[in-house]
Design an enzyme around this catalytic site. Structure first.
Site, PDB file in Angstrom:
ATOM      1  CG  HIS A  83      -1.923  -1.122   1.209  1.00 20.23           C
ATOM      2  ND1 HIS A  83      -3.027  -1.155   0.385  1.00 20.23           N
ATOM      3  CD2 HIS A  83      -1.941  -2.276   1.924  1.00 20.23           C
ATOM      4  CE1 HIS A  83      -3.686  -2.292   0.600  1.00 20.23           C
ATOM      5  NE2 HIS A  83      -3.043  -2.988   1.510  1.00 20.23           N
TER       6      HIS A  83
ATOM      7  CE1 TYR B  92      -1.877  -5.182   7.979  1.00 19.12           C
ATOM      8  CE2 TYR B  92      -2.406  -2.865   7.716  1.00 19.12           C
ATOM      9  CZ  TYR B  92      -2.454  -4.158   7.253  1.00 19.12           C
ATOM     10  OH  TYR B  92      -3.075  -4.435   6.063  1.00 19.12           O
TER      11      TYR B  92
END
Length: 473
Positions: free
Chosen positions: A54, A344
């Site tokens: 991303h 994450y």
């Protein structure tokens, strides 16, 4: 030559032609000018590592407003009270390619939302497709690497991706979406977002439900064919970002209707697929026809209203994680979700440093308007039945990574439903897009792809074979 002014990190101005004055011809400017060293060292360090996935993105500010009462299924402050508004920031992104890649490439798109609630920040980390490629998190690095350029040549090599797909059949459902025109969404405003994972909403008495939330774009879908997407990328690599910001400047504020699907834990084992398997979607009534429909219940509306003023500080430094939850929300047993809870924050420590949550973009705004009353302690979660416990244990079994019949059923029903849901042209576009990719791989790999697609549907495999071999010839 006109005198120019540079500014050191201290904020002091420094005048001089070309910003490189000499006070002593016998000494170098590096010895003389500490401010020059400051300027150069800042330049050498001004970029931070890009996201592992991303990397390419755009963002905007908005708000979430509760439009429907859902107090019977949740105890989440942000969702309690029709009319309640919560500020948020949203980041859209491509997934596998680098920061400088075109936004129109065939790729899964991301939609991450950070809600600044009174109970802390609540992150929704979504994709524009309601499932994922894999359910075993140990396969994630190989899956991403397979979609990246070949490490030997740094050139795209479709053989790497098709090799991964043919060896991991749980990917087939997502691959069908990826190679349809869902894989070339034209702009961020028309893109819907899906949490994909199951979460738990817990009530004060300890009862709870499995939930899956999603955001349906009020602008409607805006697909492009592979050829159109390629042309857009050649003309304007930032097409989706430009479209988003220009719409905000025109006062055309994009919005999304937010809905939630709910499953009682006692009903979960009775479903003909496992809702903890993120390679499957929760059926909204589209397909498969013989699998239970799990309807969406409207929660509210998210509207974007303002673009950032400093992209780096406000968007690039954002740190999203599915682990950032608030009172009343818990993660499910989904193995992919459990892995993301660690991955994450760990990636953000590398990219932004250990104190990334103290950056202005990520700082909580809770209690900003004064002290907030303490929430009552929740009762211990009610223990489901043995049937539910046995069902959950499936995710820890060795068979979890192995193919099963639902890995073929879902893509098969998607293929069959496309003419009804999107039209014959949409289905044909999937064939064309696959053929263009498969035509770039060696003959033995092509045969392997055809055999794998035949596990979904013979006519799919036959049509891809026919078109691929025509391209090769």
């Amino acid at each position: 030559m006109a005198s120019e002014v540079s500014v050191a990190s201290s904020g002091s101005e420094h005048s001089g032609a070309q910003k490189c004055p000499f006070q002593d011809p016998g000494l170098s400017s590096m010895d003389q000018d500490s401010r020059l060293r400051d300027i150069l060292s800042r330049f050498n360090r001004e970029k931070i590592p890009e996201r592992a996935v991303h990397a390419r993105g755009a963002g905007a500010y908005g708000e979430f407003e509760v439009t429907h009462d859902v107090s019977d299924i949740c105890d989440i402050d942000m969702l309690l009270g029709v009319g309640k508004k919560t500020p948020c920031v949203v980041r859209f992104s491509t997934t596998t390619l680098e920061r400088g890649s075109a936004e129109s490439v065939r790729d899964v798109k991301g939609m991450a939302i950070k809600h600044f609630t009174q109970d802390g920040n609540w992150d929704w980390v979504c994709l524009n497709i309601p499932m994922f490629f894999i359910r075993d998190p140990s396969k994630f690095p190989d899956m991403v690497h397979a979609q990246r350029p070949d490490p030997t040549t740094n050139v795209a090599n479709p053989s790497r991706w098709w090799e991964f797909v043919c060896n991991n059949h749980e990917t087939l459902h997502m691959v069908m979406f990826q190679f349809s025109d869902f894989g070339t969404m034209f702009d961020y405003r028309s893109m819907s977002g899906y949490a994909a994972h199951a979460y738990k909403w817990v009530m004060p008495d300890g009862s709870w439900k499995y939930v899956h939330w999603f955001l349906a774009s009020d602008q409607g879908p805006n697909f492009e064919t592979g050829h159109q997407a390629k042309q857009i990328g050649a003309d304007d690599a930032e097409s989706a970002t430009r479209d988003l910001y220009q719409s905000l400047e025109r006062g055309e504020y994009p919005s999304w209707t937010v809905k939630v699907q709910v499953v009682d834990p006692e009903d979960a084992p009775k479903l003909p697929f496992n809702i903890l398997d993120v390679t499957k979607h929760w059926n909204l009534g589209n397909y498969p026809p013989d699998i239970d429909v799990i309807p969406g219940r409207t929660l509210g509306k998210l509207t974007l209203k303002k673009e950032p003023q400093d992209y780096f500080e406000e968007i690039e430094q954002l740190a999203f994680s599915p682990s950032r939850l608030v009172h009343g929300v818990e993660a499910s047993e989904d193995p992919m979700l459990q892995a993301r809870l660690f991955a994450y924050p760990d990636a953000q420590k590398h990219r932004l440093g250990p104190n990334n949550l103290d950056l202005p973009a990520n700082r909580t705004k809770k209690f900003a308007d004064g002290a907030r009353p303490e929430k009552a302690e929740m009762a211990p979660q009610k223990v489901p039945s043995q049937e539910h416990a046995d069902w959950v244990s499936q995710v820890k079994s060795s068979s979890w990574s192995e193919p099963n019949e639902t890995d073929y059923k879902f893509p098969r029903e998607f293929w069959k439903a496309l003419p009804r849901l999107r039209g014959e042209a949409f289905q044909n576009s999937l064939v064309v897009n696959m053929a263009k990719s498969v035509s770039q791989v060696p003959v033995d790999m092509r045969e392997k792809v055809y055999s794998t697609l035949a596990l979904i549907a013979d006519d799919l495999a036959d049509r891809v074979r026919t078109m691929t071999e025509e391209i090769v010839e």
